[in-house]
Design an enzyme around this catalytic site. Structure first.
Site, short mmCIF file in Angstrom:
data_model
loop_
_atom_site.label_atom_id
_atom_site.label_comp_id
_atom_site.label_asym_id
_atom_site.label_seq_id
_atom_site.Cartn_x
_atom_site.Cartn_y
_atom_site.Cartn_z
N ASP A 120 -11.47 -47.48 -60.79
CA ASP A 120 -12.69 -48.01 -60.18
C ASP A 120 -13.57 -48.66 -61.25
OD1 ASP A 120 -12.37 -46.86 -57.41
OD2 ASP A 120 -12.32 -45.02 -58.59
N GLU A 144 -4.54 -46.79 -60.27
CA GLU A 144 -5.74 -47.38 -59.66
C GLU A 144 -6.96 -46.88 -60.40
OE1 GLU A 144 -9.24 -46.89 -56.91
OE2 GLU A 144 -7.97 -45.34 -57.79
N HIS A 186 -16.39 -44.19 -60.43
CA HIS A 186 -16.29 -44.27 -58.97
C HIS A 186 -17.64 -44.20 -58.29
CE1 HIS A 186 -15.80 -42.65 -54.88
NE2 HIS A 186 -14.69 -43.38 -54.84
N HIS A 192 -3.75 -42.37 -58.54
CA HIS A 192 -5.10 -42.55 -58.01
C HIS A 192 -6.14 -42.16 -59.06
CE1 HIS A 192 -8.50 -41.17 -55.23
NE2 HIS A 192 -8.44 -42.48 -55.09
N GLU A 207 -10.07 -51.52 -58.64
CA GLU A 207 -10.94 -51.53 -57.46
C GLU A 207 -12.36 -51.84 -57.91
OE1 GLU A 207 -12.94 -48.79 -53.98
OE2 GLU A 207 -11.06 -48.08 -54.89
#
Length: 251
Positions: free
Chosen positions: A40, A38, A53, A11, A113
């Protein structure tokens, strides 16, 4: 779209062990055994895709104010590591291009993302994915593109139609299944803390793998896997792996 999804996905890199959304975080996740991480993705005021993020710079850098109000040359001067620990002092905010190259060097895949600043949903997805398409190695499986933003995912479907899309939800709307169909979603990505066996079964009934965020407790991970979740996002890939298996990630 065929996807080979690992059970554990780092993450924001490996957010418990290195500053999130940095190249150090990616390296740490890979060293801990994560096959995917993952990240952002936002764009700066002048349209450069970066890893970040929050809408504002304050939490994870020594900068202040909205990301959307700053050009890349100014963002590049910021320190994105000291807030996490002295060992990461001077860590820069990476570009998406740098993250793609790092993933190639580390031999890992990415869940990108799309995390648009307010009002930049289509623009962020369009710019970021147009760049990513040009840079992504042709001999590697494509990244999973996810977002809470329906507009961003709709743009992803236009710009990168053959790349898998993950429909991210916190509180799912009543018509979530119709939305997933309309977006051509390949996965359903949900908040682990809000699920039951019945909710996971409903998501799985659409024929899509279910991914759950953010899971750091082995007991919670076991329950989710028992319910049929395909993979979980974790801040501590090595720690969760060891908690689940009782052995080191390299065993």
């Amino acid at each position: 779209m065929s996807l080979t999804i690992p059970r554990l996905i780092g993450h924001r890199g490996a957010a418990r062990h290195a500053p999130e959304n940095t190249l150090s975080g990616m390296r740490t996740g890979a060293l801990q055994g994560a096959l995917w991480v993952e990240l952002d993705v936002k764009i700066t005021r002048d349209g450069v895709p970066i890893l970040m993020h929050d809408d504002d710079l304050d939490r994870t850098t020594n900068g202040h104010g909205p990301v959307a109000a700053m050009d890349f040359t100014d963002i590049r001067r910021l320190d994105a590591g000291s807030w996490f620990g002295a060992d990461f002092r001077g860590e820069p905010i990476p570009t998406l291009a740098e993250a793609i190259e790092a993933a190639r060097m580390l031999d890992i895949n990415l869940n990108l993302e799309i995390k648009p600043c307010p009002g930049r949903d289509e623009q962020t997805a369009g710019i970021a994915l147009s760049m990513a398409l040009n840079l992504w190695p042709a001999d590697r499986p494509p990244p999973l593109i996810s977002s809470f933003s329906i507009e961003s995912l709709a743009m992803a479907k236009v710009v990168a139609p053959h790349w898998p899309r993950g429909y991210l939800m916190d509180e799912e709307p009543a018509d979530w299944a119709d939305i997933a169909d309309r977006l051509g979603a390949a996965t359903i990505n949900i908040n682990a803390s809000k699920q039951t066996a019945d909710s996971i079964q409903a998501f799985r009934a659409t024929g899509r793998p279910v991914l759950a965020y953010t899971v750091n407790d082995p007991a919670q991970a076991r329950q989710l896997f028992h319910w049929g979740v395909a993979g979980v996002f974790t801040d501590t890939p090595k720690g969760l792996y060891e908690g689940l298996t009782g052995k080191g990630a390299s065993d």
